[in-house]
Scaffold this active site. Structure first.
Site, PDB file in Angstrom:
ATOM      1  N   GLU A  56       0.860  -1.186   0.000  1.00 11.61           N
ATOM      2  CA  GLU A  56       0.000   0.000   0.000  1.00 11.61           C
ATOM      3  C   GLU A  56       0.890   1.227   0.000  1.00 11.61           C
ATOM      4  O   GLU A  56       1.940   1.255   0.652  1.00 11.61           O
ATOM      5  CB  GLU A  56      -0.923   0.027   1.214  1.00 11.61           C
ATOM      6  N   CYS A 260      -6.567   1.121   2.773  1.00 13.67           N
ATOM      7  CA  CYS A 260      -7.493   2.252   2.781  1.00 13.67           C
ATOM      8  C   CYS A 260      -7.299   3.150   1.580  1.00 13.67           C
ATOM      9  O   CYS A 260      -8.208   3.885   1.196  1.00 13.67           O
ATOM     10  CB  CYS A 260      -7.327   3.034   4.078  1.00 13.67           C
ATOM     11  N   ASN A 390     -12.358  -3.094   1.004  1.00 13.55           N
ATOM     12  CA  ASN A 390     -11.256  -3.184   1.964  1.00 13.55           C
ATOM     13  C   ASN A 390     -11.709  -2.593   3.296  1.00 13.55           C
ATOM     14  O   ASN A 390     -12.009  -1.401   3.365  1.00 13.55           O
ATOM     15  CB  ASN A 390     -10.042  -2.407   1.462  1.00 13.55           C
ATOM     16  N   GLU A 391     -11.792  -3.410   4.315  1.00  4.71           N
ATOM     17  CA  GLU A 391     -12.105  -2.931   5.667  1.00  4.71           C
ATOM     18  C   GLU A 391     -13.354  -2.055   5.702  1.00  4.71           C
ATOM     19  O   GLU A 391     -13.461  -1.136   6.504  1.00  4.71           O
ATOM     20  CB  GLU A 391     -10.927  -2.151   6.255  1.00  4.71           C
TER      21      GLU A 391
END
Length: 665
Positions: A56, A260, A390-391
């Site tokens: 990331e 994120c 994602n999350e």
């Protein structure tokens, strides 16, 4: 007649005796055969893609990090939306040495490309002894090495009536020129100019200096400087030393671009893959959710290319059409920031997801496959996995959009394994809802994330033992033990033996985050720390590498015995069916050496001399950029017997790899 009858009866009795003998002996033969089959197949088949990497762009992992570009704000696209004190000329210095003068400003009227709207304009009013120009120090400094070559490029156009002579140089802080080249800007259309610069000396604080030495006016954009020695010497490539460290890990997959970063800080900041492919001057730069800027120079093409280069499966993660619930600065506080794409935009977004699969896998004659081929890769990338979300906070808005995307991809591309999400924690409301969504839709795999203290990992070694094998498989996409001391790494190693034991339900796992640049970290627990010249490999990195380079696809119980009441010990045994190698892993998280018993009677034809790697030391020891060798693995050989005791050192991970003379075991 009687004689013939006796012969017939004799044959009959002989036949009966043979049948009786057959039925007496054959079960024994069957039993032996079954026993041999059982003995050679006691290994449980587990995922061949269990351990990989997650990348990331956090902690300056891409721009200023893995992406080898040396110029910061190369396209003059920095802005206060990135950081309140940034603007289009951030990290550029206007320079008028030796009595020259003129002006510098930023314009947007006729850009190189609409996706790249800002460019610099130099007005050279008087040329003294040097010229009028700009200077860039890079990401804090530019490190060059004597004899190395550096590829310079920029887009420029002549705004005045006559061509403009330009000198390109690399200079030390005292103004000493260590590399130089000259170009002539001679067209009123945007044109790409290139030059090669060879360093006459090494320097760790170099600047790029561009000086116009002719009176007039020029526009500049996409000013770039790359070392020619990128990873595998690829253009627009990766920093060679960092990329090589990742290649050395031999990961089975790489998940990218987040995290994120994927769903972004609001809908307008979602990571849209189409914005990151094609020529770099046509890519869309934007704010990074972690508080800086992303050029998209390291885009989807470069991610896929790197995966192919090192033999890792690409695992792109796309937004589930909702933004991060922590948008607007609400990180980890209740999730009030999630926004969802309007339903009337969903079909267009779903097509964007489908287009990615065509871009990656379609023939060069297809619409998006042709774009991949035009970039230099006519053959498909063989994409197999796609993450959606994602999350995310599992809201009704998320659930509806996820299902729309999932159903469309499954219908058109049943060959693609889709991975869902269970939120950012190991349990709780979003975790339960995420699992419900995945189970109800028969999603093949679900992405779990959690960051915990080391004691949590040591207390949850059996987390996946009781997982329902009829439900979706697990991808442990992000995990770490909140620290980079040896104790943290050993706790993670113990947990990873449990992932191997449950490798039939846990299909993939990747530590996070991967990279962190000195003075630019947004996350405290990372695998590799670096600056522009040095690298520090954490104990966590060494543990991950010991697992990624020693993966198996069969797991064996009852090979390594230990006291089940002793929670300081953990172990696993796997087989790599490609090589036939047997791989033993021993973890001891106590402060004293402890023994574990090994019984190799399941296996045949193994070599008595085996390769051994041991990572051990003081529990509180860690590596730093100044002292990167405090904790390093030790490589050696060890003799193994059919039955032996292995004395696991205090606070250690040991890997023993045993070669098989024949692949049959």
């Amino acid at each position: 007649m009687e004689k013939n009858r006796n012969i017939s009866q004799s044959k009959k009795y002989k036949y009966m005796r043979l049948c009786l003998l057959y039925f007496l002996i054959f079960p024994t033969i069957i039993s032996v055969g079954q026993s041999q089959t059982k003995k050679t197949e006691t290994g449980k088949k587990i995922s061949p893609y269990l351990f990989g990497l997650f990348f990331e762009d956090i902690n300056y992992a891409a721009d200023g990090g893995l992406y080898a570009e040396l110029i910061q704000n190369r396209s003059f696209e920095y802005s206060p939306t990135d950081r309140t004190d940034w603007h289009s000329l951030s990290f550029w210095e206007y320079t008028t040495p030796r009595y020259s003068y003129g002006s510098l400003n930023v314009e947007t009227s006729t850009p190189v490309h609409p996706n790249n709207p800002h460019y610099a304009v130099l007005n050279i009013e008087h040329v003294g002894e040097a010229g009028v120009g700009v200077k860039n120090h890079g990401f804090e400094n530019i490190v060059i090495k004597q004899g190395d070559k550096y590829s310079f490029s920029m887009f420029a156009r002549q705004l005045s009536s006559s061509p403009i002579a330009v000198t390109i140089s690399l200079q030390t802080p005292k103004g000493k020129v260590v590399a130089e080249s000259k170009i002539n800007v001679n067209t009123k259309d945007w044109n790409k100019y290139t030059a090669s610069l060879t360093a006459s000396a090494s320097n760790d604080s170099t600047s790029l200096v561009i000086l116009a030495t002719t009176k007039g006016k020029i526009a500049l954009d996409v000013v770039s400087l790359f070392p020619e020695k990128t990873f595998l010497n690829r253009q627009n490539g990766l920093r060679a030393d960092l990329a090589q460290l990742l290649a050395d890990m031999k990961p089975s997959f790489i998940r990218f671009p987040g995290g994120c970063l994927t769903h972004g800080d609001g809908l307008g900041n979602m990571y849209r893959w189409k914005n990151t492919v094609g020529p770099i001057e046509q890519r869309v730069e934007q704010k990074n959710i972690w508080g800086y800027h992303q050029t998209a120079g390291l885009g989807y093409y470069e991610y896929f290319q790197f995966c192919e280069d090192i033999g890792a499966k690409p695992l792109p993660v796309l937004p589930a059409a909702v933004s991060c619930q922590n948008s607007g600065g609400t990180w980890r506080i209740g999730g009030t920031g999630q926004k969802a794409l309007p339903m009337d935009e969903m079909q267009e977004y779903i097509q964007e997801v489908l287009d990615l699969i065509e871009w990656a896998n379609g023939p060069a004659t297809s619409t998006w496959g042709a774009k991949r081929a035009a970039a230099g890769h006519p053959q498909p990338f063989n994409l197999e996995f796609v993450g959606i979300g994602n999350e995310d906070k599992i809201t009704p808005e998320f659930e509806a959009r996820f299902k729309m995307i999932y159903d469309a991809v499954r219908a058109k591309h049943p060959e693609i394994t889709i991975i869902g999400t269970s939120g950012p924690f190991s349990d709780g409301e979003d975790f339960d809802k995420g699992w419900t969504v995945a189970s109800n839709s028969n999603v093949p795999m679900i992405d779990e994330h959690y960051y915990k203290e080391p004691k949590w990992f040591l207390s949850n070694l059996n987390r996946y033992d009781a997982y329902d094998r009829k439900k979706p498989g697990v991808y442990l996409g992000e995990y770490a033990s909140w620290g980079n001391k040896l104790y943290n790494a050993i706790a993670e190693a113990a947990y990873m033996t449990g992932l191997e034991r449950n490798g039939d339900i846990v299909r993939m796992a990747s530590y996070a985050p991967l990279l962190a640049k000195k003075n630019h970290t947004q996350w405290n627990t990372d695998m590799i720390f670096f600056d522009n010249s040095k690298i520090s490999l954490t104990p966590n990195y060494h543990v991950q590498k010991m697992f990624t380079t020693n993966q198996g696809d069969y797991y064996y119980d009852n090979v390594i015995a230990q006291n089940v009441k002793d929670t300081t010990l953990a172990a696993s045994c796997v087989k790599d069916s490609k090589t036939g190698d047997i791989i033993l892993k021993f973890v001891n998280n106590s402060n004293v050496a402890k023994s574990m018993k090994v019984n190799l009677s399941t296996f045949k034809n193994y070599m008595s001399s085996a390769a051994q790697i041991v990572l051990s030391g003081n529990a509180n020891a860690e590596n730093t950029l100044e002292h990167p060798q405090n904790i390093v693995p030790v490589y050696s050989t060890v003799n193994v017997n059919k039955v032996f005791d292995y004395p696991a050192p205090a606070m250690s991970l040991t890997v023993i790899r045993i070669k098989i003379l024949s692949k049959k075991i």
